[in-house]
Design an enzyme around this catalytic site. Structure first.
Site, mmCIF file in Angstrom:
data_model
loop_
_atom_site.group_PDB
_atom_site.id
_atom_site.type_symbol
_atom_site.label_atom_id
_atom_site.label_comp_id
_atom_site.label_asym_id
_atom_site.label_seq_id
_atom_site.Cartn_x
_atom_site.Cartn_y
_atom_site.Cartn_z
ATOM 1 N N CYS A 6 10.954 -54.238 -50.773
ATOM 2 C CA CYS A 6 10.292 -53.801 -51.881
ATOM 3 C C CYS A 6 10.192 -55.044 -52.844
ATOM 4 O O CYS A 6 10.595 -56.076 -52.634
ATOM 5 C CB CYS A 6 11.149 -52.779 -52.681
ATOM 6 S SG CYS A 6 11.640 -51.260 -51.887
ATOM 7 N N GLY A 32 5.354 -54.129 -50.501
ATOM 8 C CA GLY A 32 5.452 -52.676 -50.213
ATOM 9 C C GLY A 32 4.247 -51.971 -50.579
ATOM 10 O O GLY A 32 3.803 -52.126 -51.532
ATOM 11 N N ASN A 107 15.281 -53.778 -54.925
ATOM 12 C CA ASN A 107 14.859 -54.299 -54.015
ATOM 13 C C ASN A 107 16.077 -54.841 -53.195
ATOM 14 O O ASN A 107 16.877 -55.607 -53.615
ATOM 15 C CB ASN A 107 14.112 -55.603 -54.454
ATOM 16 C CG ASN A 107 13.724 -56.533 -52.822
ATOM 17 O OD1 ASN A 107 13.554 -57.872 -53.174
ATOM 18 N ND2 ASN A 107 13.548 -56.122 -51.839
ATOM 19 N N GLY A 108 16.268 -54.393 -51.910
ATOM 20 C CA GLY A 108 17.354 -54.528 -51.149
ATOM 21 C C GLY A 108 17.716 -53.603 -50.166
ATOM 22 O O GLY A 108 17.209 -52.768 -49.768
ATOM 23 N N CYS A 241 17.826 -65.269 -48.560
ATOM 24 C CA CYS A 241 17.231 -64.770 -47.099
ATOM 25 C C CYS A 241 16.202 -66.011 -46.533
ATOM 26 O O CYS A 241 14.997 -65.854 -47.542
ATOM 27 C CB CYS A 241 16.396 -63.475 -47.461
ATOM 28 S SG CYS A 241 15.230 -63.060 -46.229
ATOM 29 N N TYR A 247 8.155 -65.813 -44.106
ATOM 30 C CA TYR A 247 7.181 -64.870 -43.963
ATOM 31 C C TYR A 247 7.002 -64.041 -45.145
ATOM 32 O O TYR A 247 5.809 -63.861 -45.376
ATOM 33 C CB TYR A 247 7.401 -64.024 -42.652
ATOM 34 C CG TYR A 247 6.895 -62.545 -42.601
ATOM 35 C CD1 TYR A 247 5.360 -62.393 -42.205
ATOM 36 C CD2 TYR A 247 7.402 -61.364 -43.234
ATOM 37 C CE1 TYR A 247 4.660 -61.289 -42.670
ATOM 38 C CE2 TYR A 247 6.716 -60.127 -43.343
ATOM 39 C CZ TYR A 247 5.568 -60.305 -42.931
ATOM 40 O OH TYR A 247 4.851 -58.945 -42.851
ATOM 41 N N SER A 289 -0.108 -64.333 -42.672
ATOM 42 C CA SER A 289 1.008 -65.088 -43.091
ATOM 43 C C SER A 289 1.220 -66.145 -42.473
ATOM 44 O O SER A 289 2.279 -67.076 -43.026
ATOM 45 C CB SER A 289 1.903 -63.989 -42.899
ATOM 46 O OG SER A 289 2.139 -63.691 -41.415
ATOM 47 N N ASP A 351 2.059 -68.629 -35.187
ATOM 48 C CA ASP A 351 2.479 -67.583 -36.013
ATOM 49 C C ASP A 351 3.907 -67.883 -36.660
ATOM 50 O O ASP A 351 4.491 -68.866 -36.049
ATOM 51 C CB ASP A 351 2.610 -66.252 -35.073
ATOM 52 C CG ASP A 351 2.340 -64.865 -35.810
ATOM 53 O OD1 ASP A 351 2.391 -64.961 -37.341
ATOM 54 O OD2 ASP A 351 2.188 -63.806 -35.290
ATOM 55 N N ASP A 352 4.158 -67.046 -37.650
ATOM 56 C CA ASP A 352 5.466 -67.572 -38.381
ATOM 57 C C ASP A 352 6.508 -66.749 -37.544
ATOM 58 O O ASP A 352 7.776 -66.973 -37.640
ATOM 59 C CB ASP A 352 5.496 -66.793 -39.729
ATOM 60 C CG ASP A 352 4.859 -65.473 -39.983
ATOM 61 O OD1 ASP A 352 5.588 -64.685 -39.583
ATOM 62 O OD2 ASP A 352 3.672 -65.398 -40.238
ATOM 63 N N CYS A 388 17.165 -56.850 -39.624
ATOM 64 C CA CYS A 388 18.065 -57.208 -40.869
ATOM 65 C C CYS A 388 18.401 -55.885 -41.735
ATOM 66 O O CYS A 388 17.984 -54.888 -41.839
ATOM 67 C CB CYS A 388 16.796 -57.725 -41.866
ATOM 68 S SG CYS A 388 17.269 -57.982 -43.424
ATOM 69 N N CYS A 442 20.725 -67.020 -45.641
ATOM 70 C CA CYS A 442 21.067 -66.156 -44.406
ATOM 71 C C CYS A 442 20.129 -66.241 -43.520
ATOM 72 O O CYS A 442 18.777 -66.052 -43.696
ATOM 73 C CB CYS A 442 20.954 -64.424 -45.157
ATOM 74 S SG CYS A 442 21.186 -63.362 -44.045
ATOM 75 N N CYS A 445 18.915 -62.405 -38.967
ATOM 76 C CA CYS A 445 17.925 -62.120 -38.123
ATOM 77 C C CYS A 445 17.589 -63.001 -36.914
ATOM 78 O O CYS A 445 17.434 -62.613 -35.776
ATOM 79 C CB CYS A 445 16.560 -61.932 -38.841
ATOM 80 S SG CYS A 445 15.919 -63.301 -39.815
HETATM 81 P P1 AMP Z 1 5.012 -57.636 -34.119
HETATM 82 O O1 AMP Z 1 5.659 -58.853 -33.390
HETATM 83 O O2 AMP Z 1 3.927 -56.910 -33.550
HETATM 84 O O3 AMP Z 1 6.190 -56.922 -34.602
HETATM 85 O O4 AMP Z 1 4.182 -58.326 -35.480
HETATM 86 C C1 AMP Z 1 4.974 -59.460 -35.687
HETATM 87 C C2 AMP Z 1 4.003 -60.010 -36.706
HETATM 88 O O5 AMP Z 1 4.412 -59.343 -38.175
HETATM 89 C C3 AMP Z 1 4.168 -61.441 -37.022
HETATM 90 O O6 AMP Z 1 2.867 -62.321 -37.207
HETATM 91 C C4 AMP Z 1 4.538 -61.597 -38.712
HETATM 92 O O7 AMP Z 1 3.797 -62.373 -39.352
HETATM 93 C C5 AMP Z 1 4.591 -60.208 -39.140
HETATM 94 N N1 AMP Z 1 5.749 -59.734 -39.627
HETATM 95 C C6 AMP Z 1 7.141 -60.300 -39.467
HETATM 96 N N2 AMP Z 1 8.079 -59.586 -39.825
HETATM 97 C C7 AMP Z 1 7.736 -58.442 -40.508
HETATM 98 C C8 AMP Z 1 8.044 -57.231 -40.921
HETATM 99 N N3 AMP Z 1 9.318 -57.183 -41.267
HETATM 100 N N4 AMP Z 1 7.283 -56.133 -41.232
HETATM 101 C C9 AMP Z 1 5.992 -56.343 -40.868
HETATM 102 N N5 AMP Z 1 5.501 -57.521 -40.358
HETATM 103 C C10 AMP Z 1 6.135 -58.551 -39.998
#
Ligand code: AMP
Length: 487
Positions: A6, A32, A107-108, A241, A247, A289, A351-352, A388, A442, A445
């Site tokens: 959140c 959120g 938040n948490g 975190c 991300y 992202s 991608d991140d 997480c 932390c 994950c």
């Molecule tokens: P997926 O592998 O389909 O679950 O989606 C991964 C993508 O969602 C990555 O490109 C991240 O940027 C983004 N992402 C990472 N963590 C989360 C999360 N907790 N909730 C929503 N999107 C996320």
């Protein structure tokens, strides 16, 4: 119990506190989108308005102007975990205690909420929601004959896990951060008003100046006496975190005064050093992202950056699928590759993170359809293999592709890329130290190293059953199950 990722906002002594909170919530909408709410105190009474949906759906001008009257406000945007999408759990929560009305936004994730709830119910408490945050009210209520601060200190001393809290009590605004400091919370000032926010991008939109972070293990009480700080528990260094920086937070926010954009860009540069893609002709981002990491990868590799994938920002939570089946409809409505940037080329897609693998698999399929000659996927964080429990909404073990498939080669095969590399733990550590000034953090994950124990062995009522690692099963992630889309 329901736990959320959140965003929170607080305003003290703002002549137009509800409007300021509303602006602040807009800036942290990414934290959120499930529900939003604002509670306002006029120094005496608290008025509350909240509902399901995004900030734009929940508030109108009349509510902000005529209903939410007062100079003290808190606000919340909520992204629930699976099964928790009910109005009753929308925040802020509000209660009448013997010391007066109180509102809270969180938040948490309170990791011992299940056992606290059981204990409190045995002593007669009646819970109104399934939000873990509600235990704070009951802990305060049952610490009878005490001042507001004593009750709060008692409650905060009993809860464990990740919590950045904002609270309203009469003409006081309160901010609390757990001793580990998992989730962010910063303090700012706008003329005679003080503000609290999950991220500094909210201060920017509210026109407030950044003062400092609320420290891990600190309670700040903001009142006519100024900002008074109290300590709860030992401050534990080094559990912020890291996924906030990779991300979750907005890149225009600052982390302890340092640009998150720069941190992500440095991650991209490090990734290019660790995992080059020699034959690649163009670097593209998985919007939005990973934009900064993709720029960093391009900087360090010398491979030109292209806007190869465009994201449609106007998709609601649900949409009607066309009767005629369109291949990859769900992906196509959200992302569209730019054929001229892709056709015939060897591509580095940055991608991140990969969580379920659904997004990457679809993006890769679309890039192939758009004529990519080769696709090299590079991820600016290590393999995400553990859920997480400290406030980021992630699926159970059995849906995490990093857990199911375990190593880069198996994940690469599943995603059908020509190559796949993740950031190493050492690389992440180096960037965090040098660019973010973080010596430890932390990273549960990525490592499964949970520094705060997770619920006392009792299954929680309705939280996803993330504690039991399941074995790898044959079905690919996402198949048949509910589709999750990144926000
Ligand atoms: P997926 O592998 O389909 O679950 O989606 C991964 C993508 O969602 C990555 O490109 C991240 O940027 C983004 N992402 C990472 N963590 C989360 C999360 N907790 N909730 C929503 N999107 C996320």
């Amino acid at each position: 119990m329901i736990h959320d990722k959140c965003g929170v906002i607080g305003i003290w002594n703002g002549p137009d506190a509800a409007h300021l909170a509303y602006a602040g919530l807009y800036a942290i909408q990414h934290r959120g989108q499930e529900s939003a709410g604002i509670a306002v105190s006029d120094g005496d009474h608290i008025r509350l308005h909240k509902g399901m949906g995004q900030v734009v759906d929940v508030f109108d001008a009349d509510t902000l102007k005529h209903r939410l009257i007062g100079n003290y406000a808190i606000g919340h945007t909520r992204y629930s975990t699976s099964g928790g999408s009910h109005e009753e759990n929308a925040q802020p929560l509000h209660a009448h205690l013997a010391v007066g009305e109180v509102a809270i936004a969180h938040n948490g994730q309170i990791t011992n909420a299940g056992s606290l709830q059981q204990e409190l119910e045995e002593r007669g408490a009646i819970f109104q929601t399934s939000a873990d945050t509600e235990v704070v009210f009951h802990l305060m209520a049952t610490h009878a004959q005490q001042s507001f601060l004593d009750r709060l200190t008692h409650a905060v001393g009993r809860i464990q896990g990740a919590f950045s809290l904002v609270m309203l009590h009469k003409d006081q605004l309160i901010g609390v951060r757990d001793p580990d400091g998992f989730r962010p919370l910063c303090l700012g000032r706008k003329e005679d008003a003080y503000v609290l926010a999950s991220e500094t991008c909210a201060l920017d939109l509210m026109g407030a100046k950044y003062i400092r972070e609320v420290e891990p293990g600190e309670i700040v009480i903001i009142s006519r006496n100024g900002v008074v700080s109290h300590r709860v528990g030992e401050r534990k260094e080094g559990h912020f975190c890291v996924f906030e920086l990779i991300y979750f937070s907005r890149p225009d926010s600052l982390f302890q005064g340092r640009s998150i954009l720069n941190i992500r860009r440095a991650l991209g540069r490090k990734l290019a050093e660790e995992a080059p893609a020699p034959d690649a002709e163009v670097v593209i981002n998985a919007p939005d992202s990973s934009n900064a990491a993709a720029l960093g990868y391009a900087d360090a590799s010398g491979i030109p950056y292209e806007l190869g994938m465009i994201r449609n920002h106007y998709i609601g939570r649900t949409f009607i699928e066309p009767a005629q089946s369109i291949r990859d409809w769900r992906a196509r409505i959200k992302y569209n590759p730019v054929r001229s940037a892709i056709e015939g080329r060897s591509i580095v897609l940055v991608d991140d993170s990969i969580v379920r693998g659904t997004t990457s698999r679809r993006l890769i399929r679309m890039l192939r359809d758009a004529g990519a000659r080769a696709i090299h996927l590079r991820i600016s964080s290590p393999i995400f293999a553990h859920p997480c429990f400290y406030g980021i909404d992630t699926p159970d073990y059995d849906q995490l592709i990093g857990h199911r498939l375990g190593n880069e080669e198996r994940i690469r095969e599943y995603l059908e890329t020509d190559s796949l590399n993740y950031m190493s733990h050492e690389g992440l550590k180096e960037v965090m130290k040098e660019t973010a000034g973080l010596n430890s953090y932390c990273d549960a994950c990525f490592t499964g190293n949970y520094t705060v124990p997770i619920e006392d062995a009792r299954p929680m009522r309705s939280m996803h059953s993330a504690l039991k690692p399941s074995s790898i099963v044959g079905q690919p992630p996402g198949a048949g199950g509910a589709e999750e889309w990144r926000a």
